[in-house]
Write a protein that holds these residues in place. Structure first.
Motif, mmCIF file in Angstrom:
data_model
loop_
_atom_site.group_PDB
_atom_site.id
_atom_site.type_symbol
_atom_site.label_atom_id
_atom_site.label_comp_id
_atom_site.label_asym_id
_atom_site.label_seq_id
_atom_site.Cartn_x
_atom_site.Cartn_y
_atom_site.Cartn_z
ATOM 1 N N HIS A 144 0.833 -1.201 0.000
ATOM 2 C CA HIS A 144 0.000 0.000 0.000
ATOM 3 C C HIS A 144 0.866 1.249 0.000
ATOM 4 O O HIS A 144 1.976 1.260 0.499
ATOM 5 C CB HIS A 144 -0.952 0.019 1.201
ATOM 6 C CG HIS A 144 -0.240 -0.078 2.525
ATOM 7 N ND1 HIS A 144 0.188 1.026 3.217
ATOM 8 C CD2 HIS A 144 0.137 -1.155 3.246
ATOM 9 C CE1 HIS A 144 0.792 0.635 4.319
ATOM 10 N NE2 HIS A 144 0.781 -0.685 4.364
ATOM 11 N N ASN A 145 0.320 2.262 -0.638
ATOM 12 C CA ASN A 145 0.926 3.595 -0.619
ATOM 13 C C ASN A 145 -0.193 4.617 -0.814
ATOM 14 O O ASN A 145 -1.369 4.256 -0.735
ATOM 15 C CB ASN A 145 2.050 3.727 -1.662
ATOM 16 C CG ASN A 145 1.567 3.526 -3.072
ATOM 17 O OD1 ASN A 145 0.435 3.838 -3.410
ATOM 18 N ND2 ASN A 145 2.429 2.997 -3.924
ATOM 19 N N ILE A 146 0.123 5.838 -1.104
ATOM 20 C CA ILE A 146 -0.904 6.878 -1.208
ATOM 21 C C ILE A 146 -1.840 6.617 -2.382
ATOM 22 O O ILE A 146 -3.013 6.942 -2.318
ATOM 23 C CB ILE A 146 -0.289 8.283 -1.418
ATOM 24 C CG1 ILE A 146 1.010 8.475 -0.687
ATOM 25 C CG2 ILE A 146 -1.261 9.355 -1.059
ATOM 26 C CD1 ILE A 146 1.672 9.802 -1.009
ATOM 27 N N LYS A 169 -7.037 -1.676 -5.192
ATOM 28 C CA LYS A 169 -7.840 -0.461 -5.091
ATOM 29 C C LYS A 169 -6.936 0.711 -5.432
ATOM 30 O O LYS A 169 -5.996 1.003 -4.702
ATOM 31 C CB LYS A 169 -8.413 -0.319 -3.685
ATOM 32 C CG LYS A 169 -9.430 -1.390 -3.361
ATOM 33 C CD LYS A 169 -9.959 -1.266 -1.965
ATOM 34 C CE LYS A 169 -10.907 -2.420 -1.691
ATOM 35 N NZ LYS A 169 -11.246 -2.557 -0.303
ATOM 36 N N VAL A 170 -7.231 1.336 -6.563
ATOM 37 C CA VAL A 170 -6.469 2.493 -7.012
ATOM 38 C C VAL A 170 -7.335 3.715 -6.760
ATOM 39 O O VAL A 170 -8.510 3.736 -7.125
ATOM 40 C CB VAL A 170 -6.111 2.372 -8.513
ATOM 41 C CG1 VAL A 170 -5.280 3.560 -8.966
ATOM 42 C CG2 VAL A 170 -5.372 1.068 -8.774
ATOM 43 N N LYS A 171 -6.758 4.748 -6.145
ATOM 44 C CA LYS A 171 -7.523 5.926 -5.707
ATOM 45 C C LYS A 171 -8.450 6.487 -6.772
ATOM 46 O O LYS A 171 -9.634 6.624 -6.560
ATOM 47 C CB LYS A 171 -6.578 7.017 -5.214
ATOM 48 C CG LYS A 171 -6.056 6.715 -3.848
ATOM 49 C CD LYS A 171 -6.208 7.890 -2.954
ATOM 50 C CE LYS A 171 -5.721 7.431 -1.601
ATOM 51 N NZ LYS A 171 -5.816 8.306 -0.562
ATOM 52 N N VAL A 172 -7.945 6.831 -7.914
ATOM 53 C CA VAL A 172 -8.744 7.509 -8.922
ATOM 54 C C VAL A 172 -9.541 6.522 -9.782
ATOM 55 O O VAL A 172 -10.648 6.809 -10.201
ATOM 56 C CB VAL A 172 -7.832 8.376 -9.830
ATOM 57 C CG1 VAL A 172 -8.619 9.050 -10.927
ATOM 58 C CG2 VAL A 172 -7.096 9.394 -8.997
ATOM 59 N N MET A 173 -9.011 5.324 -9.996
ATOM 60 C CA MET A 173 -9.599 4.391 -10.948
ATOM 61 C C MET A 173 -10.545 3.359 -10.333
ATOM 62 O O MET A 173 -11.248 2.669 -11.049
ATOM 63 C CB MET A 173 -8.489 3.688 -11.713
ATOM 64 C CG MET A 173 -7.618 4.663 -12.479
ATOM 65 S SD MET A 173 -6.219 3.891 -13.256
ATOM 66 C CE MET A 173 -7.007 2.937 -14.519
ATOM 67 N N GLY A 174 -10.556 3.199 -9.036
ATOM 68 C CA GLY A 174 -11.450 2.217 -8.417
ATOM 69 C C GLY A 174 -10.759 0.900 -8.143
ATOM 70 O O GLY A 174 -9.542 0.824 -8.056
ATOM 71 N N GLY A 175 -11.546 -0.151 -8.021
ATOM 72 C CA GLY A 175 -10.991 -1.437 -7.622
ATOM 73 C C GLY A 175 -11.143 -2.521 -8.672
ATOM 74 O O GLY A 175 -11.985 -2.448 -9.560
#
Length: 184
Positions: A144-146, A169-175
């Motif tokens: 995990h990271n930001i 789970k990618v912040k902008v793109m979803g899971g």
């Protein structure tokens, strides 16, 4: 007219020596090559032997692959067991820098390795044995990271099945979720 430059010849030799020296320095010796005793279960060695054994057996595998809600199943022969079991091999915790990074709990039929520090990718390894032989290996990896969080749950039961579950789970793109299961 040709001008002789003796420094040019030495510059080339020095460059070649520097390149060879730096490439040698970048190759870190495996812990086995140093003669050091392994602190934890030899996961890398175990799965290298399993890949060799399965390559020789060449078993038919009922393989299912799922991405999010879409699943596909086929009866196949695996071309490269080394690639197929690569995530298991990469979960090896026998790095010299990690020799004090895992708590070990041993019972009559299992050994559990739990990461002491949150930055370690391999969080937990459970090795179950029956009659002194490995009956199942379960591994949990987390990165995990930001920007993203990735969790892998790996299971391997020799002669039975292997399973790889991965969620990202990618912040902008979803899971996304992936699952690979092979049954012997």
């Amino acid at each position: 007219m040709y001008w002789y430059n003796p420094f040019k010849k030495y510059t080339i030799y020095a460059s070649v020596l520097l390149l060879l020296g730096s490439s040698y320095a970048c190759n870190k010796p495996e812990i086995k090559e140093t003669g050091a005793e392994l602190k934890y279960f030899d996961l890398k060695g175990y799965f290298e032997k399993e890949a060799t054994r399965l390559t020789a057996l060449n078993p038919q595998v009922d393989k299912s692959v799922a991405h999010n809600a879409e699943t596909e199943s086929k009866n196949v022969r695996i071309g490269s067991w080394k690639k197929e079991l690569n995530l298991f091999t990469e979960s090896d915790i026998n790095k010299p820098a990690w020799k004090l990074s895992y708590d070990v709990q041993t019972n009559a039929d299992s050994t559990v390795y739990a990461a002491k520090y949150p930055e370690l990718k391999t969080r937990r390894i459970v090795i179950r044995k029956k009659a002194g032989q490995v009956s199942e290996i379960a591994i949990v990896n987390n990165t995990h990271n930001i920007l993203y969080n990735t969790t892998e749950k790996l299971q391997y039961a020799p002669g039975n099945y292997y399973r790889i579950e991965k969620t990202q789970k990618v912040k902008v793109m979803g899971g996304n979720s992936y699952m690979i299961k092979g049954k012997f």
